[in-house]
Design a protein around this motif. Structure first.
Motif, short mmCIF file in Angstrom:
data_model
loop_
_atom_site.label_atom_id
_atom_site.label_comp_id
_atom_site.label_asym_id
_atom_site.label_seq_id
_atom_site.Cartn_x
_atom_site.Cartn_y
_atom_site.Cartn_z
N ALA A 190 0.86 -1.18 0.00
CA ALA A 190 0.00 0.00 0.00
C ALA A 190 0.89 1.23 0.00
CB ALA A 190 -0.93 0.00 1.21
N THR A 191 0.37 2.33 -0.53
CA THR A 191 1.14 3.57 -0.63
C THR A 191 0.49 4.66 0.20
OG1 THR A 191 1.77 2.97 -2.89
CG2 THR A 191 2.12 5.26 -2.24
N ILE A 192 1.29 5.36 1.00
CA ILE A 192 0.78 6.45 1.82
C ILE A 192 0.46 7.64 0.92
CG2 ILE A 192 1.36 8.09 3.65
CD1 ILE A 192 3.07 5.96 4.95
N LYS A 193 -0.75 8.18 1.08
CA LYS A 193 -1.20 9.26 0.20
C LYS A 193 -0.76 10.64 0.68
CE LYS A 193 -5.33 10.97 -2.16
NZ LYS A 193 -6.80 10.78 -2.35
N SER A 194 -0.79 10.89 1.98
CA SER A 194 -0.40 12.19 2.52
C SER A 194 0.52 12.00 3.72
CB SER A 194 -1.63 13.01 2.93
OG SER A 194 -2.46 12.28 3.81
N ASP A 195 1.32 13.02 4.02
CA ASP A 195 2.32 12.92 5.08
C ASP A 195 1.69 12.53 6.42
OD1 ASP A 195 4.10 13.73 3.20
OD2 ASP A 195 4.26 15.81 3.89
N VAL A 196 2.41 11.67 7.16
CA VAL A 196 1.96 11.22 8.47
C VAL A 196 2.79 11.90 9.54
CG1 VAL A 196 1.66 9.21 9.98
CG2 VAL A 196 1.27 8.99 7.52
N THR A 197 2.12 12.50 10.52
CA THR A 197 2.80 13.17 11.63
C THR A 197 3.26 12.14 12.65
OG1 THR A 197 1.39 15.11 11.31
CG2 THR A 197 2.59 14.96 13.40
N ALA A 198 4.46 12.34 13.19
CA ALA A 198 5.01 11.42 14.19
C ALA A 198 4.19 11.46 15.47
CB ALA A 198 6.47 11.76 14.46
N VAL A 199 3.93 10.30 16.05
CA VAL A 199 3.22 10.20 17.33
C VAL A 199 3.93 9.18 18.20
CG1 VAL A 199 0.98 10.84 16.36
CG2 VAL A 199 1.65 8.44 16.44
N ALA A 200 3.87 9.38 19.54
CA ALA A 200 4.47 8.45 20.49
C ALA A 200 3.40 7.53 21.06
CB ALA A 200 5.16 9.21 21.61
N ALA A 201 3.76 6.28 21.28
CA ALA A 201 2.83 5.33 21.88
C ALA A 201 2.46 5.80 23.29
CB ALA A 201 3.47 3.94 21.91
N PRO A 202 1.23 5.56 23.76
CA PRO A 202 0.21 4.69 23.16
C PRO A 202 -0.72 5.38 22.17
CG PRO A 202 -0.52 5.38 25.30
CD PRO A 202 0.84 5.99 25.12
N GLU A 203 -0.38 6.61 21.76
CA GLU A 203 -1.22 7.30 20.79
C GLU A 203 -1.14 6.57 19.44
OE1 GLU A 203 -1.86 11.77 18.87
OE2 GLU A 203 -0.37 11.43 20.46
N LEU A 204 -2.28 6.55 18.72
CA LEU A 204 -2.34 5.87 17.43
C LEU A 204 -2.07 6.86 16.30
CD1 LEU A 204 -5.55 3.72 17.98
CD2 LEU A 204 -3.17 3.02 18.31
N ALA A 205 -1.45 6.38 15.24
CA ALA A 205 -1.22 7.19 14.04
C ALA A 205 -2.25 6.83 12.99
CB ALA A 205 0.19 6.95 13.50
N THR A 206 -2.87 7.85 12.41
CA THR A 206 -3.83 7.65 11.32
C THR A 206 -3.14 7.85 9.99
OG1 THR A 206 -5.67 8.39 12.71
CG2 THR A 206 -6.02 8.39 10.32
N ILE A 207 -3.24 6.87 9.11
CA ILE A 207 -2.55 6.92 7.81
C ILE A 207 -3.60 6.86 6.70
CG2 ILE A 207 -0.89 5.78 6.30
CD1 ILE A 207 0.45 4.60 8.74
N VAL A 208 -3.50 7.81 5.78
CA VAL A 208 -4.36 7.83 4.60
C VAL A 208 -3.60 7.17 3.45
CG1 VAL A 208 -5.69 9.27 3.01
CG2 VAL A 208 -5.44 9.97 5.41
N LEU A 209 -4.24 6.21 2.80
CA LEU A 209 -3.60 5.43 1.74
C LEU A 209 -4.23 5.71 0.38
CD1 LEU A 209 -3.57 2.03 3.64
CD2 LEU A 209 -1.63 3.61 3.41
N ASP A 210 -3.48 5.43 -0.67
CA ASP A 210 -4.05 5.50 -2.02
C ASP A 210 -5.13 4.43 -2.19
OD1 ASP A 210 -2.55 7.62 -2.88
OD2 ASP A 210 -0.93 6.39 -3.71
N SER A 211 -4.89 3.28 -1.63
CA SER A 211 -5.86 2.18 -1.68
C SER A 211 -5.62 1.26 -0.50
CB SER A 211 -5.73 1.40 -2.99
OG SER A 211 -6.61 0.30 -3.01
N ALA A 212 -6.71 0.80 0.14
CA ALA A 212 -6.58 -0.05 1.33
C ALA A 212 -7.25 -1.40 1.14
CB ALA A 212 -7.18 0.67 2.53
N HIS A 213 -7.63 -1.74 -0.10
CA HIS A 213 -8.41 -2.95 -0.32
C HIS A 213 -7.67 -4.23 0.04
CE1 HIS A 213 -6.22 -4.32 -3.90
NE2 HIS A 213 -6.10 -3.06 -4.21
N MET A 214 -6.33 -4.20 0.00
CA MET A 214 -5.57 -5.42 0.26
C MET A 214 -5.29 -5.64 1.75
SD MET A 214 -3.56 -2.72 -0.06
CE MET A 214 -3.52 -2.51 -1.84
#
Length: 461
Positions: free
Chosen positions: A123-147
């Motif tokens: 899968a390919t990341i569509k937009s930049d992802v901001t760094a986060v420290a655990a236990p916070e979750l990171a939200t990632i936007v993808l070009d396609s997530a079907h797989m």
């Protein structure tokens, strides 16, 4: 005396029969002269024999027919589509290939199909992802997530991660010996987003757009009794069936005129079929899907998407020159991470071909003269580390401004879907009082099915 009468009667009957034969012969002669039914159209299909050509004018209905279904002609057999392939097969390569491959069928104006037949691996990341420290979750936007699926792990090979208490760091040489692994804890297929938690790092690092994430295995909790696998829920796509038609007409009196150059119905047919194939080729390559209400005729027209809008990869060369590194990277991206064929076809424009031939590796293979005949077309074979390319310069690319582009297509993942098969019909316009001419119509209605889009790509140099 009786014998003489019998002989006289036989003689009179013979003369009567001869007279009738003469009258019939005269009628046939004039019918041939004014309708042209006795003139052979031997070149109608670029070398077709006279027996392969339908001559004369027939009605659009059988006698006593209750519908407007055209009377079948010998030329309307399914093999007619294959005969059409013999008219300049290398000029209209995509049209030729779709006629050679097994076809599907469709009974409606819109065709729906599963566009993904198996799970991809990246899968390919569509937009930049901001760094986060655990236990916070990171939200990632993808070009396609079907797989992807819930509870799955993702590999990020260009980041080094040594443990849950250490930060993940991007490596300078491209690949880490201890790559970062992320765990999917939430997924939204409609929005193409995932929420991830770091497995072997203290947090999720900043990830730029276009970063590749590679699918690994799943890790379920001990209470889990089932999994949600996207392979059982394929994504769907649609396309419209588009009608293409051409009509060839020759006036009766135009046919009688003396001409400086021999030019008749057979020549018109060949030129019309040439242009008919050109139109199909352009629709298959560059068509745009739309159900359009014509503002003038107030009638709907259906148009299909061409291949340029169905490819899974569009790769643009940032440099003025087309170097081998860019081509290799482009080919690698199109071949890797999917279940495509080991051998794929590549169309390219003139400018792209010139730039590609400047590379030593590709030029060496082209000079070797390694060719292969497939779909009735002779291809130049180029072997790469990722798969085999059957290459051919496509004139249509240069004609429509795509001379610096190339298209890689996997023949195993597309086909032609036919709503109405290719047909050839004689039109009787004189009997209906429209005009005194000999007319023929060629038409068909079909659409393009492109599955597993990641196996196809467009390269722009």
């Amino acid at each position: 005396m009786k014998n003489k009468k019998i002989i006289s009667f036989i003689g009179f009957a013979g003369l009567l029969i001869l007279a009738l034969v003469a009258v019939l012969a005269q009628e046939v002669f004039f019918e041939t002269l004014f309708t042209g039914s006795g003139i052979s159209c031997a070149v109608a299909f670029a070398g077709a024999s006279a027996s392969d050509t339908v001559e004369g004018t027939v009605g659009t209905q059988k006698p006593g027919a209750e519908t407007d279904k055209p009377a079948p002609q010998d030329v309307n057999k399914p093999s007619f589509s294959k005969k059409l392939c013999k008219i300049f097969p290398s000029k209209f390569m995509l049209d030729t290939i779709t006629r050679e491959l097994p076809e599907g069928s469709c009974d409606s104006d819109e065709y729906k199909y599963a566009s993904v037949v198996s799970r991809g691996t990246q899968a390919t990341i569509k937009s930049d992802v901001t760094a986060v420290a655990a236990p916070e979750l990171a939200t990632i936007v993808l070009d396609s997530a079907h797989m992807l699926s819930l509870d799955g792990n993702l590999l990020v090979p260009n980041y080094a991660a040594t443990g849950p208490n250490e930060e993940a760091v991007k490596v300078s040489d491209g690949i880490s010996s201890s790559p970062l692994v992320l765990h999917i804890v939430a997924i939204d297929l409609a929005a193409k987003t995932i929420k991830v938690y770091p497995v072997n790092a203290s947090g999720v690092p900043a990830l730029p757009a276009a970063t590749k994430l590679y699918r690994m295995g799943t890790a379920k909790d001990q209470m889990a009794a089932m999994s949600t696998d996207p392979a059982s829920m394929p994504t769907y796509d649609t396309n419209y069936c588009q009608i293409n038609m051409c009509t060839i007409s020759e006036g009766f009196f135009q046919k009688l005129q003396e001409k400086e150059t021999e030019w008749g119905m057979a020549d018109m047919q060949e030129m019309a079929l040439y242009d008919f194939r050109y139109q199909n080729e352009m629709n298959l390559l560059f068509g745009a899907k739309r159900a359009l209400l014509d503002p003038v005729s107030n009638k709907y027209k259906y148009m299909m998407d061409g291949f340029v809008r169905k490819v899974g990869h569009t790769l643009v060369n940032p440099n003025a020159a087309l170097n081998e590194k860019f081509i290799n990277n482009a080919v690698a991206e199109i071949f890797d991470g999917n279940n495509g064929s080991e051998a794929r076809i590549m169309f390219y424009g003139s400018e792209f071909g010139v730039k590609m031939s400047e590379g030593a590796i590709f030029q060496k293979q082209l000079d070797a003269g390694n060719t292969e005949i497939k779909f009735g077309i002779t291809w130049n074979v180029i072997e790469t580390n990722f798969g085999k390319l059957l290459c051919k310069k496509h004139d249509a690319f240069s004609l429509c401004g795509y001379g610096s582009a190339a298209m890689i297509i996997d023949p195993a993942n597309f086909r032609k879907i036919v709503q109405k098969p290719l047909g050839w019909f004689d039109l009787d316009l004189e009997r209906s009082g429209q005009q005194r001419s000999k007319d023929k119509r060629v038409d068909e209605s079909f659409t393009l099915e492109v599955t597993n889009k990641e196996t196809h790509g467009l390269i722009i140099s």
